[in-house]
Design a protein around this motif. Structure first.
Motif, PDB file in Angstrom:
ATOM      1  N   VAL A   1       0.832  -1.206   0.000  1.00  0.00           N
ATOM      2  CA  VAL A   1       0.000   0.000   0.000  1.00  0.00           C
ATOM      3  C   VAL A   1       0.869   1.260   0.000  1.00  0.00           C
ATOM      4  O   VAL A   1       0.507   2.271  -0.616  1.00  0.00           O
ATOM      5  CB  VAL A   1      -0.942  -0.008   1.223  1.00  0.00           C
ATOM      6  N   ILE A   2       2.015   1.200   0.654  1.00  0.00           N
ATOM      7  CA  ILE A   2       2.891   2.372   0.729  1.00  0.00           C
ATOM      8  C   ILE A   2       3.723   2.542  -0.540  1.00  0.00           C
ATOM      9  O   ILE A   2       3.829   3.645  -1.091  1.00  0.00           O
ATOM     10  CB  ILE A   2       3.825   2.271   1.959  1.00  0.00           C
ATOM     11  N   PHE A   3       4.287   1.442  -1.030  1.00  0.00           N
ATOM     12  CA  PHE A   3       5.283   1.557  -2.104  1.00  0.00           C
ATOM     13  C   PHE A   3       4.688   1.654  -3.504  1.00  0.00           C
ATOM     14  O   PHE A   3       5.346   2.198  -4.404  1.00  0.00           O
ATOM     15  CB  PHE A   3       6.270   0.386  -2.042  1.00  0.00           C
ATOM     16  N   VAL A   4       3.480   1.149  -3.723  1.00  0.00           N
ATOM     17  CA  VAL A   4       2.883   1.256  -5.070  1.00  0.00           C
ATOM     18  C   VAL A   4       2.660   2.715  -5.463  1.00  0.00           C
ATOM     19  O   VAL A   4       3.094   3.141  -6.550  1.00  0.00           O
ATOM     20  CB  VAL A   4       1.587   0.435  -5.167  1.00  0.00           C
TER      21      VAL A   4
ATOM     22  N   PHE B   1       4.634   4.973  -8.575  1.00  0.00           N
ATOM     23  CA  PHE B   1       3.977   5.769  -9.610  1.00  0.00           C
ATOM     24  C   PHE B   1       4.452   7.223  -9.571  1.00  0.00           C
ATOM     25  O   PHE B   1       4.634   7.855 -10.613  1.00  0.00           O
ATOM     26  CB  PHE B   1       2.460   5.710  -9.429  1.00  0.00           C
ATOM     27  N   ILE B   2       4.628   7.762  -8.364  1.00  0.00           N
ATOM     28  CA  ILE B   2       5.052   9.167  -8.242  1.00  0.00           C
ATOM     29  C   ILE B   2       6.500   9.329  -8.697  1.00  0.00           C
ATOM     30  O   ILE B   2       6.852  10.337  -9.323  1.00  0.00           O
ATOM     31  CB  ILE B   2       4.862   9.652  -6.792  1.00  0.00           C
TER      32      ILE B   2
ATOM     33  N   TYR C   1       6.103   9.452   1.488  1.00  0.00           N
ATOM     34  CA  TYR C   1       5.427   8.222   1.884  1.00  0.00           C
ATOM     35  C   TYR C   1       6.263   7.377   2.838  1.00  0.00           C
ATOM     36  O   TYR C   1       5.729   6.497   3.515  1.00  0.00           O
ATOM     37  CB  TYR C   1       5.042   7.422   0.635  1.00  0.00           C
ATOM     38  N   LEU C   2       7.556   7.646   2.915  1.00  0.00           N
ATOM     39  CA  LEU C   2       8.397   6.953   3.898  1.00  0.00           C
ATOM     40  C   LEU C   2       8.019   7.350   5.318  1.00  0.00           C
ATOM     41  O   LEU C   2       8.335   6.629   6.266  1.00  0.00           O
ATOM     42  CB  LEU C   2       9.874   7.255   3.635  1.00  0.00           C
ATOM     43  N   SER C   3       7.354   8.499   5.464  1.00  0.00           N
ATOM     44  CA  SER C   3       6.957   8.934   6.806  1.00  0.00           C
ATOM     45  C   SER C   3       5.954   7.976   7.441  1.00  0.00           C
ATOM     46  O   SER C   3       5.803   7.953   8.668  1.00  0.00           O
ATOM     47  CB  SER C   3       6.348  10.343   6.746  1.00  0.00           C
ATOM     48  N   PHE C   4       5.258   7.169   6.635  1.00  0.00           N
ATOM     49  CA  PHE C   4       4.298   6.218   7.196  1.00  0.00           C
ATOM     50  C   PHE C   4       4.969   5.191   8.101  1.00  0.00           C
ATOM     51  O   PHE C   4       4.301   4.541   8.912  1.00  0.00           O
ATOM     52  CB  PHE C   4       3.532   5.502   6.081  1.00  0.00           C
TER      53      PHE C   4
END
Length: 491
Positions: free
Chosen positions: A156-159, A163-164, A176-179
């Motif tokens: 869920v985090i890396f997909v 794309f970005i 998104y690494l902050s998750f």
């Protein structure tokens, strides 16, 4: 009858809102608009509210954001859980479609251009990803200790990150690494977070001091330090996770003793590259860790072995990537940050000019619309990514400290709200919001001060533009709606 129930519910939501958070939100929007005025103002302008100016357009973005927040508060919070995966799927489709966007803005294909309106799906994908994570981790039987469940979370985090990145918007992807901060709160082993920090330390120390030679020996200080840290970190993990103090002391004494003997030999007898000794010691340590795993069948020894091997691989891959994979401008940015190059007219120009602007503000600043660095447009992107330099120049240390205290109050309040959630869905989503805000503030302010890499992410509620403002408002008000729903259940 239904209308009366609906009206009572709306009044209940309004009464249950956390108004401290809303007050901080309004204060940040107000100071943000003042900063946009200061950053975009040109000498001779007479109307700050004209829609032909950025300060005027920012009022539009602020107004629509407040309306958007109000609309979210009127929604039934059960829909957020019910449609979380659908929202996430729609955002993934938008992110994937944007990869093939023919419109390129400053080298990035992350914008959707709809006539005069430009939207950045990556800003909205943050709340969608947070909702998907909250729903997944709230599933019955989910536990982060299971590899299958943890792999789903990573997906869920890396997909969306992938794309970005393919949109050439690396800065937004790194957010998104902050998750992982949220995952740590929800039970992710601290060793994983430690591994991430260790990799950053290897990279910074290894690259920064790669060409610095140890006195009287042909030894690279950077490589020597990394190899020594791999040994010490691995031994430290044995102490923490294997509960074997005797083995920890034995390995530490052998490793440090051999290093000291080699150092003395190199200094007093025959100078040689100490890194050969350190690589041999790392190999011996890895072999011994494998032996301890086979002898004790304690799986933690195997994970520590993987950590040591991965550390060595990461350092060598990072060094190769920096010198042979990254684009020249990206390599220069990293070298400037690490102090290996100055390049005040190129990659270091933005940071240098922002430091001058902040420094010139002094204690109390030059006053509203009186900043010379920003008025003369010396700082590129001064009303978006580098807007904090406007705060420093016009409001000085006092105003900058006040803004940071407001962000600190917001983050503290969000943590408080997250901890009081009854269901895991609300807590996970709340900590996702905390992690994103913390990452944005830390990195944005840090890059303006020259302390973190320039990765081009906005300062929440300050940077000019509708996408980021709407994105942060969605993040915040969805959480406020979830928290209000929790209060309604309690009452």
């Amino acid at each position: 009858m239904a209308q009366a129930i609906g009206n009572r519910k709306e009044k209940g939501v309004i009464r249950s809102l956390d108004y401290w958070t809303i007050i901080i939100y309004i204060a940040l929007l107000t100071f943000g608009w003042v900063s946009v005025c200061g950053a975009s103002y040109s000498y001779g302008e007479t109307d700050l509210f004209s829609l032909s100016t950025r300060s005027g357009m920012q009022i539009v973005w602020i107004g629509t954001s407040i309306v958007l927040g109000f609309v979210i508060l009127m929604l039934d919070d059960r829909y957020l859980d019910m449609f979380a995966y659908i929202i996430f799927g729609i955002m993934l489709l938008l992110l994937f479609g944007t990869i093939f966007n023919p419109h390129s803005i400053k080298g990035s294909r992350s914008w959707l251009v709809l006539g005069p309106i430009r939207l950045q799906p990556a800003e909205f994908a943050k709340f969608a990803t947070a909702l998907a994570l909250a729903k997944l981790m709230n599933t019955y039987g989910f536990t982060i200790a299971k590899w299958k469940d943890f792999a789903l979370v990573l997906g869920v985090i890396f997909v969306p990150m992938l794309f970005i990145v393919l949109q050439r918007e690396t800065g937004s992807a790194l957010v998104y690494l902050s998750f992982f901060l949220m995952l740590y709160r929800e039970g992710m082993p601290g060793s994983i977070l430690f591994t991430g920090v260790a990799m950053v330390v290897y990279f910074v120390v290894g690259i920064r001091y790669a060409d610095t030679m140890m006195v009287y020996t042909p030894t690279s200080v950077g490589k020597f330090a990394v190899l020594l840290m791999v040994q010490l970190f691995s031994i430290g993990l044995v102490y923490v996770y294997c509960n074997d103090k005797r083995e920890t002391i034995r390995m530490a004494l052998i490793g440090l003793g051999a290093t000291l003997v080699a150092l003395v030999f190199s200094l007093l007898i025959i100078p040689f590259d100490l890194n050969y000794v350190e690589m041999a010691l790392c190999a011996v340590l890895i072999g011994y860790l494998l032996y301890r795993f086979l002898a004790t069948r304690l799986r933690n020894y195997l994970w520590i072995t993987a950590f040591a091997v991965g550390s060595l691989m990461f350092y060598n891959v990072a060094d190769y990537a920096l010198n042979h994979v990254l684009e020249p401008h990206q390599r220069v940015r990293i070298n400037v940050l690490l102090g290996l190059e100055e390049d005040l007219k190129g990659a270091g120009y933005n940071v240098h000019q922002s430091e001058i602007a902040i420094g010139s503000g002094g204690l109390q600043g030059k006053g509203f619309l009186n900043g010379t660095q920003t008025k003369l447009k010396y700082v590129p992107e001064q009303d978006t990514d580098f807007i904090f330099c406007t705060v420093g120049e016009e409001e000085g240390f006092v105003g900058s400290a006040g803004v940071l205290l407001l962000f600190l109050a917001l983050i503290w309040r969000l943590i408080h709200l997250a901890e009081r959630q009854v269901h895991r869905f609300g807590r996970v989503y709340g900590y996702c919001v905390v992690s994103i805000f913390l990452f944005h503030v830390f990195i944005n302010v840090g890059m303006v001060l020259g302390l973190t890499p320039v990765i081009g992410i906005p300062l929440p509620f300050f940077s000019y533009g509708g996408s980021s403002l709407w994105g942060f408002t969605l993040l915040l008000f969805i959480f406020l709606r979830i928290d209000a729903g929790r209060n309604l259940l309690r009452n």
